[in-house]
Motif scaffolding. Structure first.
Motif, PDB file in Angstrom:
ATOM      1  N   LYS A 125       0.830  -1.222   0.150  1.00 18.29           N
ATOM      2  CA  LYS A 125       0.006   0.054   0.068  1.00 18.29           C
ATOM      3  C   LYS A 125       0.887   1.366  -0.005  1.00 18.29           C
ATOM      4  CE  LYS A 125      -3.343   3.086   1.181  1.00 18.29           C
ATOM      5  NZ  LYS A 125      -4.302   3.380   0.536  1.00 18.29           N
ATOM      6  N   LYS A 126       1.909   1.315   0.587  1.00 20.97           N
ATOM      7  CA  LYS A 126       2.784   2.738   0.884  1.00 20.97           C
ATOM      8  C   LYS A 126       3.377   3.003   0.047  1.00 20.97           C
ATOM      9  CE  LYS A 126       6.654   0.828   3.749  1.00 20.97           C
ATOM     10  NZ  LYS A 126       7.350   0.831   5.032  1.00 20.97           N
ATOM     11  N   TYR A 127       3.911   1.907  -1.078  1.00 23.35           N
ATOM     12  CA  TYR A 127       4.763   1.968  -2.294  1.00 23.35           C
ATOM     13  C   TYR A 127       3.927   2.194  -3.407  1.00 23.35           C
ATOM     14  CZ  TYR A 127       8.994   0.994   0.084  1.00 23.35           C
ATOM     15  OH  TYR A 127      10.161   1.190   1.112  1.00 23.35           O
ATOM     16  N   HIS A 128       2.653   1.645  -3.207  1.00 25.42           N
ATOM     17  CA  HIS A 128       1.726   1.635  -4.729  1.00 25.42           C
ATOM     18  C   HIS A 128       1.212   3.045  -4.889  1.00 25.42           C
ATOM     19  CE1 HIS A 128      -0.317   0.046  -7.888  1.00 25.42           C
ATOM     20  NE2 HIS A 128      -1.736   0.299  -7.091  1.00 25.42           N
ATOM     21  N   VAL A 129       1.010   3.802  -3.544  1.00 22.98           N
ATOM     22  CA  VAL A 129       0.665   5.183  -3.828  1.00 22.98           C
ATOM     23  C   VAL A 129       1.623   5.943  -4.745  1.00 22.98           C
ATOM     24  CG1 VAL A 129       0.392   7.420  -2.483  1.00 22.98           C
ATOM     25  CG2 VAL A 129      -0.650   5.183  -1.508  1.00 22.98           C
ATOM     26  N   ASP A 130       2.681   5.772  -4.388  1.00 29.56           N
ATOM     27  CA  ASP A 130       3.973   6.401  -5.170  1.00 29.56           C
ATOM     28  C   ASP A 130       3.987   5.961  -6.645  1.00 29.56           C
ATOM     29  OD1 ASP A 130       4.762   7.857  -3.170  1.00 29.56           O
ATOM     30  OD2 ASP A 130       6.441   6.364  -2.589  1.00 29.56           O
ATOM     31  N   HIS A 131       3.750   4.660  -6.856  1.00 27.32           N
ATOM     32  CA  HIS A 131       3.509   4.212  -8.050  1.00 27.32           C
ATOM     33  C   HIS A 131       2.561   5.198  -9.167  1.00 27.32           C
ATOM     34  CE1 HIS A 131       3.457   1.515 -11.805  1.00 27.32           C
ATOM     35  NE2 HIS A 131       2.280   1.428 -11.640  1.00 27.32           N
ATOM     36  N   HIS A 132       1.446   5.349  -8.521  1.00 30.95           N
ATOM     37  CA  HIS A 132       0.530   6.366  -9.180  1.00 30.95           C
ATOM     38  C   HIS A 132       0.793   7.681  -9.160  1.00 30.95           C
ATOM     39  CE1 HIS A 132      -2.810   3.551 -10.122  1.00 30.95           C
ATOM     40  NE2 HIS A 132      -2.640   2.738  -9.182  1.00 30.95           N
ATOM     41  N   ARG A 133       1.436   8.365  -8.101  1.00 35.81           N
ATOM     42  CA  ARG A 133       1.627   9.734  -8.123  1.00 35.81           C
ATOM     43  C   ARG A 133       3.076  10.071  -8.713  1.00 35.81           C
ATOM     44  NH1 ARG A 133       2.557  13.115  -2.404  1.00 35.81           N
ATOM     45  NH2 ARG A 133       2.561  15.168  -3.396  1.00 35.81           N
ATOM     46  N   TYR A 134       3.797   8.867  -8.862  1.00 34.81           N
ATOM     47  CA  TYR A 134       5.221   9.342  -9.433  1.00 34.81           C
ATOM     48  C   TYR A 134       5.433   8.263 -10.689  1.00 34.81           C
ATOM     49  CZ  TYR A 134       5.472  12.339  -5.323  1.00 34.81           C
ATOM     50  OH  TYR A 134       5.372  13.279  -4.327  1.00 34.81           O
ATOM     51  N   LEU A 135       4.578   8.016 -11.598  1.00 30.52           N
ATOM     52  CA  LEU A 135       4.879   7.091 -12.415  1.00 30.52           C
ATOM     53  C   LEU A 135       6.028   7.206 -12.902  1.00 30.52           C
ATOM     54  CD1 LEU A 135       3.734   4.608 -13.854  1.00 30.52           C
ATOM     55  CD2 LEU A 135       2.601   6.194 -15.452  1.00 30.52           C
ATOM     56  N   ALA A 136       6.998   5.972 -13.003  1.00 29.75           N
ATOM     57  CA  ALA A 136       8.104   5.848 -14.033  1.00 29.75           C
ATOM     58  C   ALA A 136       9.102   6.992 -13.022  1.00 29.75           C
ATOM     59  CB  ALA A 136       8.020   6.211 -15.370  1.00 29.75           C
ATOM     60  N   GLY A 137       8.904   7.399 -12.060  1.00 29.17           N
ATOM     61  CA  GLY A 137       9.837   8.389 -11.364  1.00 29.17           C
ATOM     62  C   GLY A 137      11.117   7.838 -10.792  1.00 29.17           C
ATOM     63  N   ASP A 138      12.214   8.373 -11.112  1.00 26.62           N
ATOM     64  CA  ASP A 138      13.492   7.897 -10.915  1.00 26.62           C
ATOM     65  C   ASP A 138      13.748   7.975  -9.182  1.00 26.62           C
ATOM     66  OD1 ASP A 138      16.006   7.277 -10.856  1.00 26.62           O
ATOM     67  OD2 ASP A 138      16.951   9.114 -11.132  1.00 26.62           O
ATOM     68  N   GLY A 139      13.990   6.860  -8.667  1.00 21.55           N
ATOM     69  CA  GLY A 139      14.257   6.756  -7.163  1.00 21.55           C
ATOM     70  C   GLY A 139      12.885   6.743  -6.401  1.00 21.55           C
ATOM     71  N   LEU A 140      11.498   6.780  -7.200  1.00 17.95           N
ATOM     72  CA  LEU A 140      10.359   6.891  -6.292  1.00 17.95           C
ATOM     73  C   LEU A 140       9.641   5.930  -6.615  1.00 17.95           C
ATOM     74  CD1 LEU A 140       9.887  10.836  -6.966  1.00 17.95           C
ATOM     75  CD2 LEU A 140      10.230   9.761  -5.063  1.00 17.95           C
ATOM     76  N   ASP A 141       9.474   5.473  -7.956  1.00 16.85           N
ATOM     77  CA  ASP A 141       8.523   4.468  -8.484  1.00 16.85           C
ATOM     78  C   ASP A 141       9.272   3.133  -8.393  1.00 16.85           C
ATOM     79  OD1 ASP A 141       6.799   2.611  -9.561  1.00 16.85           O
ATOM     80  OD2 ASP A 141       6.617   3.715 -11.597  1.00 16.85           O
ATOM     81  N   VAL A 142       8.939   2.297  -7.401  1.00 21.14           N
ATOM     82  CA  VAL A 142       9.817   1.155  -7.239  1.00 21.14           C
ATOM     83  C   VAL A 142       9.327  -0.143  -8.036  1.00 21.14           C
ATOM     84  CG1 VAL A 142      10.287   1.634  -4.833  1.00 21.14           C
ATOM     85  CG2 VAL A 142       8.274   0.041  -5.265  1.00 21.14           C
ATOM     86  N   ASP A 143       8.260   0.192  -8.931  1.00 19.52           N
ATOM     87  CA  ASP A 143       8.167  -0.875 -10.150  1.00 19.52           C
ATOM     88  C   ASP A 143       9.140  -0.829 -11.190  1.00 19.52           C
ATOM     89  OD1 ASP A 143       5.829  -2.545 -11.199  1.00 19.52           O
ATOM     90  OD2 ASP A 143       6.000  -1.247 -12.729  1.00 19.52           O
ATOM     91  N   LEU A 144       9.839   0.252 -11.311  1.00 18.40           N
ATOM     92  CA  LEU A 144      11.115   0.058 -12.326  1.00 18.40           C
ATOM     93  C   LEU A 144      12.053  -0.645 -12.018  1.00 18.40           C
ATOM     94  CD1 LEU A 144      10.884   3.985 -12.789  1.00 18.40           C
ATOM     95  CD2 LEU A 144      10.883   2.307 -14.478  1.00 18.40           C
ATOM     96  N   PRO A 145      12.581  -1.279 -12.586  1.00 14.35           N
ATOM     97  CA  PRO A 145      13.799  -2.155 -12.584  1.00 14.35           C
ATOM     98  C   PRO A 145      15.027  -1.192 -12.293  1.00 14.35           C
ATOM     99  CG  PRO A 145      12.638  -2.824 -14.421  1.00 14.35           C
ATOM    100  CD  PRO A 145      12.163  -1.827 -14.151  1.00 14.35           C
ATOM    101  N   THR A 146      15.908  -1.789 -11.308  1.00 15.08           N
ATOM    102  CA  THR A 146      17.261  -1.114 -11.329  1.00 15.08           C
ATOM    103  C   THR A 146      18.241  -0.899 -12.540  1.00 15.08           C
ATOM    104  OG1 THR A 146      18.396  -2.916 -10.274  1.00 15.08           O
ATOM    105  CG2 THR A 146      16.944  -1.494  -8.762  1.00 15.08           C
ATOM    106  N   GLU A 147      19.151  -0.294 -12.292  1.00 11.97           N
ATOM    107  CA  GLU A 147      20.125  -0.235 -13.420  1.00 11.97           C
ATOM    108  C   GLU A 147      20.794  -1.569 -13.572  1.00 11.97           C
ATOM    109  OE1 GLU A 147      23.982   2.280 -15.241  1.00 11.97           O
ATOM    110  OE2 GLU A 147      22.675   3.096 -13.527  1.00 11.97           O
ATOM    111  N   PHE A 148      21.301  -2.074 -12.355  1.00 15.89           N
ATOM    112  CA  PHE A 148      21.963  -3.431 -12.365  1.00 15.89           C
ATOM    113  C   PHE A 148      20.902  -4.566 -13.185  1.00 15.89           C
ATOM    114  CE2 PHE A 148      21.670  -7.698 -10.256  1.00 15.89           C
ATOM    115  CZ  PHE A 148      22.692  -8.090 -10.492  1.00 15.89           C
ATOM    116  N   GLU A 149      19.749  -4.279 -12.818  1.00 20.69           N
ATOM    117  CA  GLU A 149      18.658  -5.570 -13.368  1.00 20.69           C
ATOM    118  C   GLU A 149      18.666  -5.304 -15.033  1.00 20.69           C
ATOM    119  OE1 GLU A 149      14.853  -5.813 -11.529  1.00 20.69           O
ATOM    120  OE2 GLU A 149      15.678  -4.377 -10.263  1.00 20.69           O
ATOM    121  N   GLY A 150      18.745  -4.054 -15.335  1.00 19.72           N
ATOM    122  CA  GLY A 150      18.943  -3.681 -16.766  1.00 19.72           C
ATOM    123  C   GLY A 150      19.989  -4.343 -17.492  1.00 19.72           C
ATOM    124  N   ARG A 151      21.205  -4.133 -17.033  1.00 20.86           N
ATOM    125  CA  ARG A 151      22.473  -4.317 -17.416  1.00 20.86           C
ATOM    126  C   ARG A 151      22.971  -5.727 -17.257  1.00 20.86           C
ATOM    127  NH1 ARG A 151      24.583   0.068 -19.369  1.00 20.86           N
ATOM    128  NH2 ARG A 151      24.079   2.084 -18.322  1.00 20.86           N
TER     129      ARG A 151
END
Length: 322
Positions: A125-151
């Motif tokens: 709940k506490k992280y999903h609020v950020d996913h909507h408010r800051y969609l794709a936000g760097d350092g805010l939306d934890v739904d985004l993979p990290t740079e390590f995951e991408g590489r």
């Protein structure tokens, strides 16, 4: 197609998320959509039936051979538990009892959490609020993979491994990307879940407990339903960061596939999202969408343009000042 993905970074954009403007445009033209907002009176009964179903299933698997415990965990229990995580997703938007009963929604989320075996509803709940408010936000939306995951997960084999490891990344990524203080409600969530797990173990032994937890983990990895994790926000078409899925699995996933509509109107229960698309059809019919979550997973693994980096990313300066 080669084995190595062609992307080496996220798709950085310098515009706001599209859902805010589209919401305003739709409400200006169709103000009656506001009537769809509010609690879903049927949700709590569906969730209670699902919890009861898994309780009965725990009793039924207690004397099965281990191979059948794992089979049913993947084929049945995992489906129910993954569906329950999506019920918890709906509950996190207060659609079980309404915005005025936020505490009851929190507690009901913990109840829905019981068959999953791992306490997570309050933290979600506490992280999903950020996913909507800051969609794709760097350092805010934890739904985004990290740079390590991408590489690191940049080849066919490693992308397949990444899909298997989705439960681990969804659990651990928030602690690295955007750690938040531990709350009292999370302690309550953990306490209730551990008490339930102990009760199941005390009544029927280890097999039902493994059935619950293994089902949750397996169904969030390589599983048809887990295709929604990738389908929702991975850039299958350049410039688009949210996709809907219009297929039969919406029937057992609380319409989470109507994801474009959900981000436009997060306070509308999943059961009513098809009505949003029907009323404001001209806003959605021209947008790209998915028809198969299995195809989503297949393309993610085998298409060289797709991988953990195939996400739009943006910075929210105001949020960081806060």
């Amino acid at each position: 197609m080669g084995n190595q993905v062609s992307r080496d970074d996220f798709e950085w954009v310098y515009t706001d998320q599209p859902h805010t403007n589209r919401r305003k445009e739709i409400l200006a033209k169709y103000p009656e959509i506001k009537k769809l907002m509010g609690p879903d009176p049927h949700l709590k009964w569906v969730v209670m039936l699902m919890v009861l179903t898994q309780l009965v299933a725990c009793f039924l698997v207690k004397d099965l051979p281990w191979k059948w415990v794992i089979f049913w965990a993947y084929a049945f229990g995992g489906c129910v538990n993954h569906s329950m995580t999506l019920a918890i997703h709906d509950i996190s938007h207060n659609v079980a009892f309404g915005n005025k009963e936020a505490k009851w929604n929190r507690l009901f989320g913990m109840f829905a959490n019981l068959p999953i075996g791992v306490p997570y509803s309050t933290a979600f709940k506490k992280y999903h609020v950020d996913h909507h408010r800051y969609l794709a936000g760097d350092g805010l939306d934890v739904d985004l993979p990290t740079e390590f995951e991408g590489r690191f997960f940049s080849s066919l084999q490693r992308k397949l491994l990444w899909l298997f490891l989705q439960p681990a990344f969804y659990s651990l990524r928030p602690l690295y990307v955007n750690p938040k203080p531990f709350t009292r409600m999370e302690v309550v969530n953990i306490g209730i879940q551990l008490a339930y797990n102990f009760l199941i173990y005390h009544l029927w032994g280890a097999k039902p407990l493994v059935y619950m937890v293994a089902g949750s983990i397996l169904a969030m990895g390589i599983h048809p339903i887990s295709g929604h994790f990738i389908a929702e926000h991975y850039m299958y078409l350049k410039g688009y960061e949210t996709f809907s899925y219009y297929g039969p699995l919406n029937w057992i996933t609380f319409n989470v596939g109507y994801h474009m509509e959900h981000h436009d109107f997060p306070s509308i229960p999943g059961s009513r999202l098809p009505l949003v698309k029907k009323i404001a059809s001209e806003f959605y019919d021209t947008l790209p969408y998915h028809t198969s979550w299995i195809r989503v997973l297949w393309d993610f693994v085998f298409c060289e343009s797709l991988g953990p980096f195939a996400r739009i990313k943006r910075k929210y300066k105001v949020a960081k000042e806060e």
